[in-house]
Write an enzyme that holds these catalytic residues in place. Structure first.
Site, short mmCIF file in Angstrom:
data_model
loop_
_atom_site.label_atom_id
_atom_site.label_comp_id
_atom_site.label_asym_id
_atom_site.label_seq_id
_atom_site.Cartn_x
_atom_site.Cartn_y
_atom_site.Cartn_z
N THR A 158 41.68 34.45 38.91
CA THR A 158 40.68 33.92 37.98
C THR A 158 40.82 32.40 37.96
O THR A 158 40.32 31.72 38.82
CB THR A 158 40.82 34.54 36.57
OG1 THR A 158 42.18 34.45 36.14
CG2 THR A 158 40.39 36.00 36.59
N LYS A 184 48.48 37.86 39.95
CA LYS A 184 47.62 36.81 39.43
C LYS A 184 48.03 36.52 38.01
O LYS A 184 48.56 37.38 37.30
CB LYS A 184 46.14 37.20 39.50
CG LYS A 184 45.70 38.35 38.61
CD LYS A 184 45.40 38.01 37.18
CE LYS A 184 44.42 36.87 37.07
NZ LYS A 184 44.17 36.53 35.62
N THR A 195 53.37 41.38 33.67
CA THR A 195 52.74 40.09 33.93
C THR A 195 51.25 40.27 33.75
O THR A 195 50.81 41.26 33.20
CB THR A 195 53.08 39.62 35.35
OG1 THR A 195 52.44 38.38 35.57
CG2 THR A 195 52.62 40.61 36.38
N GLU A 281 47.89 27.26 33.64
CA GLU A 281 46.66 26.45 33.57
C GLU A 281 46.98 25.00 33.20
O GLU A 281 47.56 24.72 32.15
CB GLU A 281 45.69 27.06 32.58
CG GLU A 281 45.10 28.36 33.08
CD GLU A 281 44.29 29.12 32.05
OE1 GLU A 281 43.49 29.97 32.46
OE2 GLU A 281 44.48 28.88 30.86
N ASN A 403 40.55 25.82 29.07
CA ASN A 403 40.28 26.93 28.15
C ASN A 403 39.17 26.63 27.16
O ASN A 403 38.57 27.54 26.61
CB ASN A 403 41.57 27.29 27.41
CG ASN A 403 42.49 28.11 28.29
OD1 ASN A 403 42.28 29.29 28.49
ND2 ASN A 403 43.49 27.45 28.86
N THR A 408 32.23 29.08 30.56
CA THR A 408 31.13 28.33 31.17
C THR A 408 31.54 27.67 32.47
O THR A 408 30.73 27.06 33.12
CB THR A 408 30.64 27.23 30.19
OG1 THR A 408 31.75 26.40 29.83
CG2 THR A 408 30.06 27.87 28.96
#
Length: 408
Positions: A158, A184, A195, A281, A403, A408
């Site tokens: 993702t 992932k 995970t 991230e 985030n 979007t």
């Protein structure tokens, strides 16, 4: 190849390296970009299986369907995964959709439905566009082959920036046995069993109950010891499939090579866990927290996870600020036994606290160390013999940016 004592790392290995496994992926339209968003791992035979699942109360529909499949016969022959949509908090329609995905792939492969597991990852609370998904499943078997491991690894991503794969080879009874994994995970990472999504394949001859034992032990010390942002996903799952096609005597505790296999299995789990933490991230560095001298392993693990999960510790690492006060504060709020007069703390070998008292250290050296891409924090409680390690990443401006615009 890299030799690690009992086993060898296979640098180009994927989930299809163990005998009997094929995989693949394609783009079916769930993602706006042309990246793969639908994938499968398929075994030539019904495989022994083990799995662990999220303890989030809002467990996604695909996980429930996978549990149904495993409960039916204790074996799996295929795992189907989509990214871009979590199929979580979608009610009865979500369950129906997950079962439809299972039925569709089973029919295309010519196997029983209960031999197929399903999992999803992505946005929570949106129904799957089933016309696209089912069309993708119809085309998927043609994309599944022995060289399809990389395509599968892309299909499960993702917000991940990199694929997370690993493969090792270990000698069991004079035979080559492989263990491989793909995972992932980049955000919503604070597992309480597993995970984000992890897939492990092996050609070892091992029964499901022993595989489950290994996975449980490895999960406690690897997948459950990572955090990115303190959030536990609705879709977390790790599944292991063992084809048994390497042959030989069945592996079980007491087997002459059990410890070697267990070490290799744990290495695969730890590699994937650390890769997830490193790819958090917006992250710029991997942080490792080692707790020593705790009264119990439970206490050591709780303290290590509290430190690694502290937003203040994470931001201090991002800013290269050797602010040990944030570390000691996290240690003290972990809810575990701590002698407030005996704690030592060091950053990359630079002692900043000794016997719970500050010591003079080279601030410039510490700052230079913290600017690196790996930061090691050592906490010694000097109370007992137990220890634990946890992994995470720094907290950056980009985490908020990513985030704030996730949908979007």
């Amino acid at each position: 190849m890299t030799l690690l004592g009992r086993f060898t790392v296979v640098p180009d290995g994927t989930v299809t390296t163990p005998q009997g496994f094929r995989a693949g992926g394609l783009h079916c339209g769930l993602k706006k970009t042309e990246r793969n968003d639908l994938g499968a791992i398929v075994c030539d035979v019904p495989a022994a299986v083990a799995a662990v699942y999220t303890l989030n109360a809002f467990q996604a529909a695909p996980l429930r369907v996978t549990q149904e499949s495993i409960a039916a016969g204790g074996r799996l022959q295929a795992m189907l995964v989509n990214s871009g949509n979590a199929n979580a908090c979608t009610g009865e329609q979500g369950l129906a959709d997950a079962r439809a995905m299972r039925e569709s792939l089973a029919r295309r492969l010519g196997i029983a439905e209960e031999l197929v597991g399903v999992t999803s990852t992505g946005v929570i609370g949106e129904l799957l566009p089933m016309t696209k998904v089912l069309a993708g499943i119809e085309a998927l078997p043609e994309k599944v082959h022995a060289a399809g491991g990389e395509d599968f690894s892309q299909a499960i991503l993702t917000t991940d920036l990199v694929k997370k794969v690993v493969c090792v080879r270990v000698n069991i009874g004079g035979r080559e046995v492989h263990i491989a994994g793909a995972a992932k995970g980049s955000g919503m990472i604070h597992p309480n069993m597993a995970t984000m999504l992890g897939f492990v394949t092996t050609d070892a001859n091992i029964e499901s109950k022993h595989l489950q034992q290994l996975l449980g032990e490895a999960t406690d010390s690897t997948f459950n010891m990572i955090t990115v942002d303190g959030d536990t996903s609705t879709n977390d799952m790790v599944v292991v499939m063992a084809s048994g096609l390497a042959g030989g005597d069945a592996l079980q505790p007491g087997h002459a090579d059990w410890d070697d296999f267990a070490a290799a299995f744990r290495y695969v789990s730890e590699h994937l866990a650390k890769a997830i933490a490193r790819d958090g991230e917006g992250a710029t560095k991997l942080i490792e927290v080692n707790v020593h001298g705790a009264v119990s392993q439970e206490a050591a693990r709780a303290i290590a996870k509290t430190v690694i999960g502290s937003s203040l510790v994470k931001t201090a690492c991002f800013g290269a600020d050797a602010n040990w006060g944030r570390i000691i504060a996290a240690v003290g709020r972990a809810g575990q036994p701590v002698n407030t007069e005996t704690v030592d703390v060091s950053l990359g070998g630079i002692t900043v606290l000794k016997q719970s008292r500050p010591v003079a250290f080279d601030e410039d050296r510490a700052e230079a160390y913290l600017k690196g891409d790996i930061v090691q924090i050592d906490v010694h409680l000097n109370m007992g013999e137990s220890g634990a390690t946890a992994w995470g990443c720094d907290l950056t401006y980009d985490y908020v940016r990513i985030n704030a615009a996730y949908r979007t």
